[in-house]
Design a protein around this motif. Structure first.
Motif, short mmCIF file in Angstrom:
data_model
loop_
_atom_site.label_atom_id
_atom_site.label_comp_id
_atom_site.label_asym_id
_atom_site.label_seq_id
_atom_site.Cartn_x
_atom_site.Cartn_y
_atom_site.Cartn_z
N LYS A 68 33.49 68.01 63.82
CA LYS A 68 34.02 68.59 65.06
C LYS A 68 33.05 69.62 65.63
O LYS A 68 32.75 69.61 66.83
N TRP A 69 32.53 70.48 64.76
CA TRP A 69 31.57 71.48 65.22
C TRP A 69 30.30 70.82 65.75
O TRP A 69 29.74 71.24 66.77
N SER A 70 29.86 69.79 65.07
CA SER A 70 28.64 69.09 65.47
C SER A 70 28.81 68.45 66.85
O SER A 70 27.90 68.51 67.69
N ASP A 71 29.96 67.84 67.07
CA ASP A 71 30.22 67.23 68.38
C ASP A 71 30.17 68.29 69.48
O ASP A 71 29.65 68.04 70.58
N SER A 72 30.69 69.46 69.19
CA SER A 72 30.65 70.54 70.19
C SER A 72 29.23 71.02 70.44
O SER A 72 28.86 71.33 71.58
N ARG A 73 28.43 71.07 69.39
CA ARG A 73 27.03 71.47 69.56
C ARG A 73 26.31 70.49 70.49
O ARG A 73 25.58 70.90 71.41
N ALA A 74 26.50 69.20 70.27
CA ALA A 74 25.85 68.19 71.12
C ALA A 74 26.33 68.31 72.56
O ALA A 74 25.53 68.23 73.51
N ALA A 75 27.63 68.47 72.73
CA ALA A 75 28.19 68.53 74.08
C ALA A 75 27.72 69.76 74.84
O ALA A 75 27.38 69.70 76.02
N MET A 76 27.70 70.91 74.16
CA MET A 76 27.34 72.17 74.83
C MET A 76 25.86 72.26 75.14
O MET A 76 25.47 72.87 76.13
N THR A 77 25.02 71.69 74.30
CA THR A 77 23.58 71.84 74.50
C THR A 77 22.99 70.74 75.37
O THR A 77 22.17 71.01 76.25
N TRP A 78 23.42 69.49 75.15
CA TRP A 78 22.78 68.37 75.84
C TRP A 78 23.72 67.61 76.77
O TRP A 78 23.34 66.61 77.35
N GLY A 79 24.94 68.09 76.89
CA GLY A 79 25.92 67.40 77.71
C GLY A 79 25.98 67.92 79.14
O GLY A 79 25.27 68.85 79.52
N ASP A 80 26.87 67.32 79.92
CA ASP A 80 27.03 67.66 81.34
C ASP A 80 28.48 68.09 81.55
O ASP A 80 29.27 67.38 82.16
N LEU A 81 28.83 69.27 81.03
CA LEU A 81 30.22 69.72 81.02
C LEU A 81 30.52 70.67 82.17
O LEU A 81 29.67 71.48 82.56
N SER A 82 31.73 70.61 82.66
CA SER A 82 32.21 71.61 83.61
C SER A 82 32.50 72.90 82.86
O SER A 82 32.58 72.92 81.62
N ASP A 83 32.71 73.99 83.60
CA ASP A 83 33.02 75.27 82.96
C ASP A 83 34.27 75.16 82.10
O ASP A 83 34.31 75.68 80.98
N ASP A 84 35.31 74.50 82.61
CA ASP A 84 36.55 74.37 81.84
C ASP A 84 36.35 73.52 80.59
O ASP A 84 36.93 73.81 79.54
N GLU A 85 35.56 72.46 80.69
CA GLU A 85 35.31 71.60 79.55
C GLU A 85 34.55 72.30 78.43
O GLU A 85 34.62 71.92 77.27
#
Length: 455
Positions: free
Chosen positions: A201-218
């Protein structure tokens, strides 16, 4: 002892060109790098980027993409040259969030004491040289050899659990590929297998926050996860100090680094925690994808799977061909420290650069018939999937060893394994990581054409 003597940098305040990912000073970008079209290239779409990569290599091998504010480099020779020139092309932006963190996520991470920084990949000499010399002493053949029996036992156990499914169907990603490298890297760092789902779970968040295209809420739930992740890394280091003070042998990488620190090695507690932060992610995320992609490509190309059944000695070359043809990481970042050029295109000082290793690996100038998956390819090892130069992946041998064991045991336990609907497999959106979200498989009498299996 250096645990409190070195400055702390964080992923949120490390060197950064601008708070916005888009470079609005487009006038500084050479006209030849700003084509009227992007040739189908969508930086976050990983489902099938390879046709656009081919078009970029042919038409715009060094292209400025205004949507992300990066010069996109797609040819092999250019990519390798940039990796090899760390003095001009710095790695300091390799771990920076592609999209800026929103105010709520930033507040959560600040309040939670999040100060994580890259283990090695975003550090530059002399800091990188100092730390790598210390850390790489712990990545020894002896340590790998000691891990092999456990990796093999875990692989056999997970395969048997999957093959026990009454419907003769499984998901190789979730049933096998996730747990193998996660358990391995957790064991390397002194953490029990009961934490696999939490670390994933933590790893998925690391990938999403660093290399993803997230909105502020996401970003908000991922920010909470990263605070927990970093807190755990600090706990591992503190626990290793307690073990050392008590005269207990920790027998794991964190303990060894703390022990090295106590005998004069110049590495701080924060740096050791940052190594944990990076290894807990890189040590299993990319290896999970490598294992998944190896099985996926071999089963999608059944003639290649048959070659391995007839000659298992081809497994290492099959792994290198997978790394070339379908790497876990298809793009990595650099920053120009001075006015320079790549492939004849002027690159202004301060520019962000995205190196498409996934494209370089299919450059016909280096690889004959590059769009063909061929496990007997003689130069597959020339791929750039582990990078090149001073930042060449430190854990490459461990990743390949785990993949080799999984293929060996799968050939024994399930030689009739088939993949279901490979054309429908989805890859998660990401700038750098190309990871399938599932690898559906079947075996035995149910593996037939009517159910979508490849023959």
């Amino acid at each position: 002892m250096t645990s409190n003597t070195q400055a702390i940098r964080t992923e949120s305040n490390a060197p950064h060109v601008a708070t916005c990912p888009v470079n609005h000073s487009a006038a500084t970008v050479p006209a030849e790098a700003r084509p009227a079209e992007r040739y189908g290239y969508e930086p976050f779409n990983m489902n099938d980027p390879f046709p656009s990569y081919a078009a970029l290599r042919e038409n715009a091998p060094v292209m400025y993409d205004e949507s992300i504010g990066y010069f996109v480099v797609s040819r092999y020779d250019d990519t390798k040259a940039v990796f090899d020139n760390w003095k001009i092309f710095s790695s300091e932006n390799a771990q920076m969030p592609v999209r800026p963190r929103g105010p709520e996520a930033t507040q959560i991470m600040n309040d939670g004491g999040f100060t994580a920084y890259s283990g090695l990949s975003a550090r530059i000499p002399p800091e990188h040289t100092r730390m790598r010399a210390i850390v790489q002493k712990e990545f020894t053949p002896r340590r790998y050899k000691s891990l092999e029996p456990t990796i093999r036992e875990n692989t056999q156990r997970l395969l048997q659990q999957m093959l026990a499914h009454a419907d003769a169907r499984g998901d190789f990603l979730k049933d096998v590929a996730v747990d193998i490298p996660t358990i391995t890297i957790l064991g390397l760092l002194g953490v029990g297998p009961e934490m696999v789902s939490t670390y994933k779970k933590w790893s998925d968040s690391r990938a999403a926050m660093t290399w993803g295209d997230l909105s502020d809420d996401e970003q908000v739930p991922h920010a909470h996860n990263l605070v927990d992740y970093w807190t755990e890394c600090l706990r591992l280091v503190a626990n290793a100090h307690e073990q050392l003070a008590a005269g207990t042998n920790g027998d794991n990488l964190v303990f060894d680094l703390v022990q090295a620190q106590s005998t004069g090695s110049e590495i701080s507690d924060h740096e050791i925690a940052s190594v944990c932060y990076s290894l807990l992610f890189a040590g299993h995320e990319t290896t999970t994808t490598l294992i998944s992609n190896t099985i996926r490509e071999l089963l999608t190309h059944p003639a290649e799977w048959k070659k391995l059944q007839e000659d298992p000695s081809l497994i290492p070359s099959a792994i290198d061909e997978t790394l070339r043809f379908s790497p876990s990481i298809v793009g990595w970042r650099r920053k120009a420290l001075e006015d320079t050029e790549i492939g004849g295109v002027a690159i202004p000082k301060g520019s962000n650069i995205l190196l498409l290793m996934g494209s370089a690996n299919r450059d016909p100038g280096t690889f004959e018939d590059p769009e063909t998956f061929d496990i007997t390819r003689i130069n597959a090892r020339n791929h750039l999937s582990f990078g090149f130069g001073i930042h060449y992946c430190l854990g490459n041998m461990l990743a390949k060893m785990q993949d080799k064991i999984v293929v060996e045991e799968t050939l024994k336990a399930a030689p009739d394994l088939r993949i279901l609907h490979p054309e429908a497999i989805i890859f998660g959106d990401n700038l750098s990581f190309r990871a399938p979200t599932s690898v559906p498989v079947t075996w035995g009498p149910l593996a037939n054409a009517s159910e979508g299996a490849v023959k």
